[in-house]
Design an enzyme around this catalytic site. Structure first.
Site, PDB file in Angstrom:
ATOM      1  N   PRO A   2       0.739  -1.125  -0.145  1.00 52.86           N
ATOM      2  CA  PRO A   2      -0.069   0.005  -0.114  1.00 52.86           C
ATOM      3  C   PRO A   2       0.831   1.319   0.069  1.00 52.86           C
ATOM      4  O   PRO A   2       2.047   1.342   0.748  1.00 52.86           O
ATOM      5  CB  PRO A   2      -0.841  -0.122   1.281  1.00 52.86           C
ATOM      6  CG  PRO A   2       0.189  -0.767   2.052  1.00 52.86           C
ATOM      7  CD  PRO A   2       1.251  -1.519   1.247  1.00 52.86           C
ATOM      8  N   GLU A   3       0.290   2.541  -0.747  1.00 51.45           N
ATOM      9  CA  GLU A   3       0.796   3.545  -0.447  1.00 51.45           C
ATOM     10  C   GLU A   3       0.081   4.430   0.551  1.00 51.45           C
ATOM     11  O   GLU A   3      -1.117   3.777   0.995  1.00 51.45           O
ATOM     12  CB  GLU A   3       0.974   4.298  -1.621  1.00 51.45           C
ATOM     13  CG  GLU A   3       1.861   3.345  -2.646  1.00 51.45           C
ATOM     14  CD  GLU A   3       2.177   4.120  -4.037  1.00 51.45           C
ATOM     15  OE1 GLU A   3       2.212   5.264  -4.214  1.00 51.45           O
ATOM     16  OE2 GLU A   3       1.834   3.304  -5.038  1.00 51.45           O
ATOM     17  N   LYS A  51       2.913   6.220   5.283  1.00 53.82           N
ATOM     18  CA  LYS A  51       2.415   4.531   5.094  1.00 53.82           C
ATOM     19  C   LYS A  51       2.434   3.941   6.712  1.00 53.82           C
ATOM     20  O   LYS A  51       2.261   2.830   6.654  1.00 53.82           O
ATOM     21  CB  LYS A  51       3.739   3.887   4.186  1.00 53.82           C
ATOM     22  CG  LYS A  51       3.786   4.494   2.724  1.00 53.82           C
ATOM     23  CD  LYS A  51       4.830   3.788   2.155  1.00 53.82           C
ATOM     24  CE  LYS A  51       5.073   4.751   0.831  1.00 53.82           C
ATOM     25  NZ  LYS A  51       6.236   4.504   0.078  1.00 53.82           N
ATOM     26  N   ARG A 246      13.764   2.018  -7.596  1.00 50.69           N
ATOM     27  CA  ARG A 246      12.434   1.446  -8.110  1.00 50.69           C
ATOM     28  C   ARG A 246      12.331   1.778  -9.595  1.00 50.69           C
ATOM     29  O   ARG A 246      12.997   2.439 -10.065  1.00 50.69           O
ATOM     30  CB  ARG A 246      11.229   2.217  -7.494  1.00 50.69           C
ATOM     31  CG  ARG A 246      11.418   2.092  -5.741  1.00 50.69           C
ATOM     32  CD  ARG A 246      11.436   0.717  -5.168  1.00 50.69           C
ATOM     33  NE  ARG A 246      10.283   0.111  -5.524  1.00 50.69           N
ATOM     34  CZ  ARG A 246       9.155   0.156  -4.648  1.00 50.69           C
ATOM     35  NH1 ARG A 246       9.175   1.087  -3.896  1.00 50.69           N
ATOM     36  NH2 ARG A 246       8.347  -0.707  -4.797  1.00 50.69           N
TER      37      ARG A 246
END
Length: 260
Positions: A2-3, A51, A246
DNA sequence: GGGTAATGTGGAA
DNA sequence: TCCACCTTACCCA
């Protein structure tokens, strides 16, 4: 996986479904001591920050960070038998919540909680007016904006999908150094961040592409560039490469690498 | 049924 | 810079 938008969505769903009298258990067994120490306490509130999730039981707070693999399962009552991987089960008034494979699930003191939050930059969902503060942190830095966006000390809650979609919305190339950005470009980026995260927190998913009536399309068609082969706006190929550890995604027609 | 990627992070090398 | 974490979802056979 999740973000920040999902963390806020979870916080709202859990606050609404659990209320204050919550029964805790750790079917997996790795949180049983902590559960014992929380027995009899009310869940006073749930705070999402970036987060991170904080479940506040008086002076004791359960700190949860899902990491890459963590996830929640929600069950109506009566809840089924938990799968054996469930680290923490919370059963409230209307809802049972199972937490599986979190990166972090620990009991922290108020000071420890404050320290965790102090290490984070502004969360656009909590501090939508913080653009000026973040600008002062990053202006002039010779670091790609796409790298800085993933740094939780600057943008709490932003992850890889939001990075890609927010930069697309602002028509900024991820590799642009912060030092090349004008104040107006950064303001537009921050506005896109607040707008996209707010909508995603309400809907529980990131759907930047909208149908003519404003509703979100099916999942596979909901992003302009993130994990897309072609730009959903103009059809040009989407380039993907490694940036800040990323995979970055950009439409180099809509997001030119130099300032216009 | 097996292999792999995943919206994340931090500690080891 | 790499890898562990340790799970699900999805792809392929």
């Amino acid at each position: 996986m999740p973000e920040g938008h999902l963390i806020h969505w979870y916080a709202r769903a859990h606050a609404a479904g659990l209320r204050s009298a919550v029964e805790l258990s750790s079917p997996q067994g790795k949180f049983v001591d902590e559960v014992r120490r929380l027995r009899g306490r009310d869940l006073e509130r749930i705070e999402p920050y970036g987060k991170h999730l904080f479940y506040c039981f008086g002076e004791r707070t359960v700190h949860v960070h899902l990491g890459m693999q963590g996830l929640f399962f929600h069950h109506p009552l009566p809840a089924p038998e938990p799968r054996p991987q469930v680290r923490l089960r919370l059963v409230g008034e209307l809802l049972a919540v199972d937490l599986v494979a979190p990166r972090t699930c620990s009991l922290v003191s108020p000071d420890e909680r404050d320290g965790l939050i102090a290490a984070l930059g502004p969360d656009p969902l909590r501090s939508p007016d913080a653009a000026g503060r973040v600008w002062e942190q990053i202006r002039g830095r010779n670091v790609a904006i796409g790298t800085l966006l993933l740094d939780q000390a600057h943008f709490a809650g932003v992850g890889n999908a939001l990075r890609a979609e927010v930069l697309f919305a602002a028509r900024l190339h991820p590799a642009r150094p912060a030092s090349s950005l004008g104040r107006d470009e950064f303001e537009a980026l921050w506005d896109a961040l607040v707008r996209i995260m707010t909508l995603a927190a309400d809907e529980g998913r990131i759907a930047t592409v909208r149908l003519p009536d404003g509703s979100p399309p099916p999942e596979a068609e909901a992003r302009y560039v993130y994990k897309q082969q072609r730009c959903r706006r103009c059809g040009a190929p989407v380039r993907s490469w490694e940036l800040g550890g990323r995979t970055a995604y950009a439409c180099e027609r809509d997001q030119p690498s130099a300032a216009a």
